[in-house]
Design a protein around this motif. Sequence first.
Motif, short mmCIF file in Angstrom:
data_model
loop_
_atom_site.label_atom_id
_atom_site.label_comp_id
_atom_site.label_asym_id
_atom_site.label_seq_id
_atom_site.Cartn_x
_atom_site.Cartn_y
_atom_site.Cartn_z
N LYS A 368 0.81 -1.21 0.00
CA LYS A 368 0.00 0.00 0.00
C LYS A 368 0.85 1.27 0.00
O LYS A 368 0.37 2.36 -0.29
N GLY A 369 2.11 1.14 0.38
CA GLY A 369 2.98 2.32 0.46
C GLY A 369 3.86 2.20 1.68
O GLY A 369 3.75 1.24 2.44
N TYR A 370 4.80 3.17 1.83
CA TYR A 370 5.68 3.16 2.98
C TYR A 370 5.04 3.92 4.14
O TYR A 370 4.49 5.00 3.94
N TRP A 371 5.14 3.33 5.30
CA TRP A 371 4.54 3.87 6.52
C TRP A 371 5.00 5.32 6.75
O TRP A 371 6.20 5.56 6.88
N ARG A 372 4.04 6.22 6.76
CA ARG A 372 4.30 7.63 7.03
C ARG A 372 5.41 8.23 6.16
O ARG A 372 6.18 9.09 6.63
N PRO A 374 4.89 9.41 2.53
CA PRO A 374 4.17 9.55 1.26
C PRO A 374 5.08 9.95 0.09
O PRO A 374 4.88 9.48 -1.03
N GLU A 375 6.13 10.73 0.38
CA GLU A 375 6.99 11.16 -0.74
C GLU A 375 7.79 9.98 -1.27
O GLU A 375 7.95 9.80 -2.47
N THR A 377 6.93 6.90 -1.07
CA THR A 377 5.99 6.03 -1.77
C THR A 377 5.79 6.56 -3.19
O THR A 377 5.88 5.80 -4.16
N ALA A 378 5.57 7.86 -3.30
CA ALA A 378 5.32 8.46 -4.62
C ALA A 378 6.53 8.25 -5.54
O ALA A 378 6.37 7.93 -6.72
#
Length: 512
Positions: A368-372, A374-375, A377-378
Motif C-alpha cells: 500500500k505504500g511506505y509507513w508515514r 508519502p513522498e 511512496t510516490a
Amino acid sequence: MSDQNVFAALRAAFPADLDAPAVETDTGLVYSWRDLDRATAMIANLLVSLKLPEGARVAVQVEKSVEAMLLYLATLRAGYVYLPLNTAYRGAEIEYFLGNAQPAVVVCSASNFGWVSKIAFKTGSRHVFTLDDDRSGTLLARAAHYGDRHEPSPKKADDLAAIVYTSGTTGRSKGAMLTHGNLLSNARVLKDYWGWRSPAEGDDVLIHALPIFHVHGLFVAIHGALLNGSRMVWLGKFDPDFVIRKMSEATVFMGVPTLYVRMLAQPALNREAASHMRLFISGSAPLLLETFNEWRDRTGHTILERYGMSETIMLTSNPYHAAAGERRGGTVGFPLPGVGLRVRGDDGRELPAGEIGGIEVAGPNVFKGYWRMPEKTAEEFTADGWFRTGDVGKVDELGYVTIVGRSKDLIISGGYNVYPAEVEGYINELPGVAESALVGVPHPDFGEVGVAVVIAKPGVRLDAEHIVAKLKSQLANFKIPKRCFVVNELPRNAMGKVQKNLLREQHKQLFT
Ligand code: MCA
Ligand code: AMP
C-alpha cells in the motif's frame, strides 16, 4: 466483500481433525491444530483487553519459536498490525524502528527487556511483554488468563496486516505496509502454483527452517503450510544435518541459497535422503547455477527458484508443473498469475523480450505504500501505478524473467539485505574517518558479503580491526563488513562519484 482477515482464511483451512499434529519442533514438541486455535485465541483476547486503537502496531523482536508464530497469527486474528524485527538488530536500529512505527505493544526476549523497554517507553509504547523460545515470558503468562475462543476481527482487503521494514538507498529503513488483501491473494496464488496437496490429496509436510522476521519465513512458508492444512517440521535455527534427516517424512522445503550450499556440504545429502520430498524452493537472493546443478546431480530434484520483495511478497516463480515449462536455473521463472511485470529502459520505453532494463510490477500483492513516508511512496511508483522494484532484468521470448543486477545499491548476504549507505553512514561517523565505501563481493557461503574501504582524515592513522569492532557494537551482525581496508584514496569517475564497480573488481577474489 467477504471477510479478508488472513487468519480467518488460514483457520478455515485447518483440517477437520483438530487433534492431528500441526507443528512438530526440533525439540520434540508437538502442537495440534486445536493448540494453534486456542493459543492464538488467548493471545488475541489479551491484545483486545488492552483496548488498543484501530490499526495499532505490535512490534516483535524475539527468537524463533512456535509461540512467536502464534503471536503473529493472534495479532492478525485480533485485527492489529504485526511488525517483525530481526533479532540481530541493536539499540540504534530498534530505536529507529520503534520511533518510526510507534507500536502500541512491544514484545522482546527477557534478556533484552531492560534496554528495549526503555526505548519503547520513550517512543510511547505502554505495553512491553517478554517471550522466549522456551515458552516462558510475560506474554504467555498474561494470555493464560484469557479465554480460548475468539472471533477473528473482520477485515477488508485494504486493511493493514503487517509493516515490514526494508532499508532504502538513503540508508534509512522504510516500513512497507502490507494489507490483508496483499497477504491473502499471494498465499492463494502460491497454494495453487506450487501444487500444495491437501491432506486428502497426499499430505504435504513443510520443513520450516527460516527465520520468521522476514517475508520468506513469515509469510511464504507459514501461510503456505497453514492455508493448506499441512503439518510443519519446525526448526528454531537452521541445521543442515537435521533438515536432511527430516526429508524422509517431509515434502516441501524453502530456503535461501546459503541453506542449499550448506546442505550440499553434507555427505548425507543424496537421492535416497531426498526421495520423499516433492519440492525444493529457493529465493531471497540469486541461486548460483552451480548450486542449482549440483543439487540436481546429488538429489535428483530441480530447485524451483522464485523472486519477491518485502513490498510485494512473491512476484515470479519457475513452474511447478512440467506442463507449464521447465525450471530454468539462473532465471526466476514467470510472473505469478495476477502479477503484472514489465521491463522499462532509462528513457521510460517498455522494452521488448531480451532487452535489459528496470523491472516494474503491479498486482493485488503490491503493498500500500511506505509507513508515514508519502513522498518515498510516490517516488517508487510510476505515474500509472506500477512499483519500481530497483531490480534490473529481462524477460525472454518464453516469458522467463532473469534478474541481472540491481539499480539500488544493495548487498544480499545469506538472504539478508545490507544497504551500503547505512553501513557507510556508521563508518563515516567514527572518529578519524573521512570517507568510506561498502561493496559486495562473492562469498562461497553467504553468496555475497560486504567489504569496507575506508579513507582516514589527514594526519590520522586508522586501524581496520578497530573500525570493525566499533561497528559490531552498533549494527546487526550480518551488516558488519567481513573485511575492512584503510586506503589512501577511492577510485572516482570524472563526476567525482566513487566507482564501486572498480572496488568490487579489485576485491572479488577475497573469499573465493
Ligand atoms: C549470519 N552471519 C552472517 C549472516 N548470517 N553474515 C553475513 N550474512 C548473513 N546472512 C554471521 C554472523 O554475523 C556471525 O558472525 C556468524 O555469521 C554466525 O552467526 P549465526 O547467526 O550463528 O549464523 P547462522 O545461524 O549460520 O546464519 C546463517 C543463515 C542466516 C542461516 C544463513 O543468515 C539466515 O537464516 N538467513 C536467511 C535470511 C532470510 O530468511 N531471508 C529472507 C528475507 P560473527 O561470528 O563474526 O559475529 S525475505 C526476502 O528477502 C524476500 C521477500 C524474498 O524474496 O524472500
Ligand atoms: P527484501 O526487500 O529485503 O525482501 O529484498 C528483496 C530483494 O531481494 C529483491 O528486490 C531482489 O533484489 C532480491 N531477490 C529476491 N529473490 C531473488 C532471487 N530469486 N534472485 C535474485 N534476487 C532476489
